[in-house]
Every structure is written in C-alpha cells, then in structure tokens.
Scaffold this active site. Structure first.
Site, PDB file in Angstrom:
ATOM      1  N   ASP A  48      31.580  46.017  42.217  1.00  0.00           N
ATOM      2  CA  ASP A  48      32.889  46.081  42.876  1.00  0.00           C
ATOM      3  C   ASP A  48      33.855  46.872  41.993  1.00  0.00           C
ATOM      4  OD1 ASP A  48      34.642  45.673  44.966  1.00  0.00           O
ATOM      5  OD2 ASP A  48      35.357  43.740  44.236  1.00  0.00           O
ATOM      6  N   GLY A 101      38.992  43.947  42.341  1.00  0.00           N
ATOM      7  CA  GLY A 101      37.816  44.686  41.896  1.00  0.00           C
ATOM      8  C   GLY A 101      37.645  44.541  40.397  1.00  0.00           C
ATOM      9  N   ILE A 139      34.680  37.376  35.090  1.00  0.00           N
ATOM     10  CA  ILE A 139      36.064  37.188  35.517  1.00  0.00           C
ATOM     11  C   ILE A 139      36.133  36.696  36.964  1.00  0.00           C
ATOM     12  CG2 ILE A 139      38.249  38.383  36.010  1.00  0.00           C
ATOM     13  CD1 ILE A 139      37.498  40.260  33.641  1.00  0.00           C
ATOM     14  N   ASP A 196      30.963  39.695  36.282  1.00  0.00           N
ATOM     15  CA  ASP A 196      31.703  40.360  35.204  1.00  0.00           C
ATOM     16  C   ASP A 196      32.363  39.378  34.255  1.00  0.00           C
ATOM     17  OD1 ASP A 196      33.626  39.373  36.906  1.00  0.00           O
ATOM     18  OD2 ASP A 196      34.799  41.235  37.011  1.00  0.00           O
ATOM     19  N   ALA A 212      43.151  42.248  47.860  1.00  0.00           N
ATOM     20  CA  ALA A 212      43.906  43.442  47.489  1.00  0.00           C
ATOM     21  C   ALA A 212      44.006  44.459  48.621  1.00  0.00           C
ATOM     22  CB  ALA A 212      43.257  44.094  46.271  1.00  0.00           C
ATOM     23  N   HIS A 213      43.486  44.114  49.814  1.00  0.00           N
ATOM     24  CA  HIS A 213      43.537  45.056  50.929  1.00  0.00           C
ATOM     25  C   HIS A 213      44.935  45.078  51.557  1.00  0.00           C
ATOM     26  CE1 HIS A 213      39.024  45.664  51.551  1.00  0.00           C
ATOM     27  NE2 HIS A 213      39.134  44.855  50.508  1.00  0.00           N
ATOM     28  N   ASN A 255      34.516  34.931  46.400  1.00  0.00           N
ATOM     29  CA  ASN A 255      35.772  35.660  46.360  1.00  0.00           C
ATOM     30  C   ASN A 255      36.206  36.047  47.776  1.00  0.00           C
ATOM     31  OD1 ASN A 255      36.419  36.302  43.312  1.00  0.00           O
ATOM     32  ND2 ASN A 255      34.217  36.572  43.579  1.00  0.00           N
ATOM     33  N   GLU A 297      34.334  48.399  53.566  1.00  0.00           N
ATOM     34  CA  GLU A 297      34.843  47.035  53.340  1.00  0.00           C
ATOM     35  C   GLU A 297      36.225  46.925  53.977  1.00  0.00           C
ATOM     36  OE1 GLU A 297      35.709  43.917  49.655  1.00  0.00           O
ATOM     37  OE2 GLU A 297      35.402  46.052  49.254  1.00  0.00           O
ATOM     38  N   ARG A 305      32.456  19.062  53.898  1.00  0.00           N
ATOM     39  CA  ARG A 305      32.340  18.863  55.355  1.00  0.00           C
ATOM     40  C   ARG A 305      32.106  20.178  56.088  1.00  0.00           C
ATOM     41  NH1 ARG A 305      36.678  15.129  54.381  1.00  0.00           N
ATOM     42  NH2 ARG A 305      35.882  12.997  54.407  1.00  0.00           N
TER      43      ARG A 305
END
Length: 475
Positions: A365, A401, A342, A340, A226-227, A306, A215, A314
């Site tokens: 995840d 995650g 969330i 989850d 978060a990367h 996400n 990923e 459109r």
C-alpha cells in the site's frame, strides 16, 4: 553469483564395476570433485528414487543420468537454440519448502532438468553459483499507489514514465510484478491515466505490470480513510454503465476495490468478477453482506482490519470471511495485509494468519513518499505528510498508505507472526499469483513458469532479482 561457462565433464578412472547400482549421493565421495560440480552430476542427483548404474569402466565411466562418454556431451540444441542457465549451490522455494536443488532456465522459463537431461540429452551453457542463498519466486505487489516521488493517481503528461520509474526501483526490493493502484479520483483522472498504463512483462527496465488496481471511488463514506469525500460514488443503475462512466475503460484493470453494502453493488460484483478480481474494502459491510458479495464472485479483502468495521463477536463484518462457512466450495477468499509494523498490530496480524494462513497476501500500500525523506507529498487529490515511518493525511492522524517496501514487509511479517521463511515468502509470491489466477506463469518455481525470481540471504535481504531468467538488479 557471476555466471560461468560450463566445460565438458572430465574423464576419470571409474571405481565402479559394470552393472553396479550407484546412488549419486551415497557414492559422491568416490566421484572426483571436478565431476561432482558438473551439471550432469546434479541432474543425476535429482533422481534419488532411480539410482544410476555403471555402464562402463576404464578411463571413462558414465551412468544412467550421466552423459559423459569419452569426455563429450551431446548437443542440447535439438529443442531450442537458446542458452540454458543452471543455478547451483542454492535453496529453492518449491512445494512449500526450501530445497537444496538446482534451478534450470531457458528462454525465460523454468526447466524440468529430468526432461532436459534424459529426453533432450541437454546440459547447461552457463552456470551461476548462488553461494548458498535462498532462491524464491519474484514478489508480486497487488496494491501500491506509487513511490519514489511518483503518484499513480496524478494525471501527468507522462504517466507511463512514472510507472516505469517505480517499476525500475522496485527491482531492488525483489518485486518482479505489480498492480499500480489508483485511489478515489474524479472521472477525468481515470479517463486520462488508465489508457496509459498497459499490462506488460517485466525486464531490465523494471517489474512487470499485471494490471491496474482501482481502489475506489465506490466505497463507504464512513470508512473512506484518506480517500477524498468529494469524489466518492455509488451505483445508481447497478450495471457496467456505472463503471464505464467513472473509469472510462477496464481493459487493463486487474482489481477493483468496492464496498459491498452500497445499493446495487451485488450486480456490479457479478458483472466485474467475469474478468476482474473484486475486492471488498473501505466498507461498513456486515458479514452477511460480505458473504453475499463472495457468492457473486468477490475474492479479496483490501488491507484487512484497515478501513472496515472492527471485529465484533455478534457480527464480525468483513473480517469474518476468514473463517466463514458460506464461502462456496473450491473457492478461497484472500486478504491483503500491510505488514509495516504500523497499520496492523502484531497480535492482529498473528490472529489473521493463524485463522487463514493460505489466504494472506502481503501488500505494501506504498505511496509517493516510499523512498523519499520526511515532509509533504501528494496521494491522488490529497496532501499527505510523512513523520518517521508514518504517512498521514496532512493536518490529521489518518493513515494514508505506507512507505514500506515489500522486502521490509516480508521480514516484519515473519518476525511478528512467527511463521516460517517459506510462509513469509509465499505470502508475497504464491498467494498473490493465486489471487490473480496467474499460477501458470507467476508465484512459484514450478516447471514451465516464468523464471522471475529473487536471491536472498538468510535474513531475507534481497541480493539479486531476475526476470525471465535475466539478472535485472544486483546488490
């Protein structure tokens, strides 16, 4: 659920006449209980379209579909010396519905009882009473970053040991196969970690590894989530060289998540899709850009809703692939959902499921902190913080995650979407197997597939997990 040796069928006084047509269900009350529980009776009961016929009377009776002659059963060793296990008193998930049917296993594979009984004249060596529970295909998690203190994106001295620890723990949640997932990292991490994660079958030591899910780092800066920004990369040449320079090797890789709007990405998708599942995610792609990637071979969406543009009437962006008319005929676009409670509002989950139910793939995840108490942990090169059921990049409110397990996601998905038990279970088994092109081995209880399955109660709590027909975890 304790296995028991199966005795030969007892003799009894036949209430039938020679030549009389017999329906094994309709005439069940006339058959002694000792005969009803024998696998021979169950085998005949499977063939309701061809009711049996009484062939003898007196102290011994046998029917078409039975092999009870003078109290003896023929040998079942004509095809294999391996023991045959019969799972009875269960509801098995087959052909998209729960069916009251027995499950037969030999040498780690699901057996066809009709062929076993009529062609081989075989019978069960061991009988397992499932106590009325549900038997479903083993769960497959195609996006899991770690758990139980292990982070797959950390280049430790014992990467394989970490994968094995997580694999063992996953058994109690019904997961029989998974794709260890690495988030965006510097090249030296990939070069050290990837050679140590091998594709292998599961067993008593843990769930099987179907390949690595990469990923990143070829994702959008705007939707990096978060990367870590410092390690994001582009495709300067648009060829395999870009991939190999970053990853080092792809021989144990099953999924790659990338952003299709990056320059030269379509050429990379085309190249990757020859042997790897290409997923679209962490992206600001328009619908047309996403459709172009699908036409080149992309077949998955990483955690729908996400880290992508929100739906707009459109230009619905990647989300629009769920109802796009540009998906090539015969192709299916699957999408991951983190159910989850969330990451995705129940209303959004329902919208996705009702728009494209056959494409929904449940993923956890899950991160390092799955199975651990609240506090600070790591995810790749980031520090994360667990607050209740939320996992954030430390010092922010950016989700990074989940800490949910697959069985939790299945239960929440069913409750939030209002879908059937069958649909909830297939989203964690059949659909990920279809995504990875593994339906000849995984994701169902069809004859000839791997005997990886899970026993559950009516609330979908895991009671036992089996891999290759062997019990590897029991509550």
């Amino acid at each position: 659920m304790e296995p028991q040796k199966v005795p030969p069928p007892p003799q009894f006084i036949s209430p039938f006449k020679v030549g009389q047509r017999i329906n094994p269900v309709a005439h069940r009350p006339l058959v002694p209980r000792s005969m009803q529980v024998h696998p021979a009776f169950h085998a005949s009961r499977l063939e309701l379209k061809k009711p049996g016929k009484a062939l003898a009377v007196g102290t011994t009776a046998f029917f078409e579909g039975w092999a009870a002659v003078s109290g003896k059963m023929p040998s079942n060793k004509s095809v294999s010396e391996a023991a045959i296990t019969q799972f009875i008193n269960c509801r098995i998930l087959k052909d998209h519905r729960l069916q009251r049917e027995d499950l037969w296993v030999r040498e780690g594979k699901i057996l066809d009882p009709e062929k076993l009984f009529f062609d081989e004249e075989g019978y069960a060596d061991v009988c397992v009473d499932c106590e009325g529970g549900i038997v479903a295909p083993g769960f497959i998690d195609v996006q899991i970053n770690g758990g139980f203190g292990i982070d797959f994106s950390q280049a430790t001295d014992d990467v394989n040991g970490g994968v094995t620890l997580v694999a063992k723990k996953l058994l109690e949640h019904g997961v029989t196969s998974f794709c260890p997932t690495l988030v965006t990292s510097p090249p030296h991490i990939y070069h050290k970690v990837l050679p140590q994660i091998k594709v292998h079958d599961g067993g008593v030591d843990g769930a099987g590894v179907l390949g690595v899910h990469l990923e990143g780092p070829f994702i959008s800066l705007e939707k990096k989530g978060a990367h870590p920004e410092a390690y994001l990369r582009a495709f300067p040449t648009g060829g395999a060289g870009d991939l190999l320079e970053t990853y080092g090797r792809l021989d144990n890789v099953s999924v790659v998540t990338l952003a299709p709007e990056l320059p030269n990405s379509l050429a990379v998708v085309r190249e990757l899709a020859r042997g790897v599942t290409v997923s679209l995610g962490h992206s600001v792609a328009s619908l047309s850009q996403a459709e172009a990637a699908v036409k080149e071979g992309a077949s998955f969406i990483t955690h729908l809703f996400n880290a992508m543009l929100p739906f707009h009437h459109r230009d619905p962006g990647i989300v629009g692939l769920l109802t796009s008319d540009q998906v090539p005929a015969g192709r299916t676009v699957y999408y991951g959902m983190i159910a989850d409670g969330i990451h995705t509002n129940p209303a959004a989950l329902r919208i996705a499921h009702r728009a494209h139910p056959s494409g929904l793939v449940l993923v956890t995840d899950a991160i390092t902190a799955m199975g651990l108490p609240p506090g600070r942990h790591t995810l790749g090169q980031q520090v994360i913080e667990i607050e209740g059921l939320h996992a954030y990049v430390a010092g922010t409110k950016t989700l990074c995650g989940s800490i949910a397990t697959m069985d939790m996601c299945i239960r929440h998905f069913k409750q939030a979407s209002g879908c059937s038990v069958e649909a909830a279970l297939e989203a964690a088994s059949l659909h990920p197997a279809q995504l990875l092109g593994l339906t000849h081995l995984k994701g169902s209880l069809d004859y000839g597939t791997d005997a990886d399955f899970v026993m559950l109660d009516d609330e979908l709590n895991v009671r036992a997990t089996y891999i290759a027909g062997q019990q590897v975890w029991k509550k």
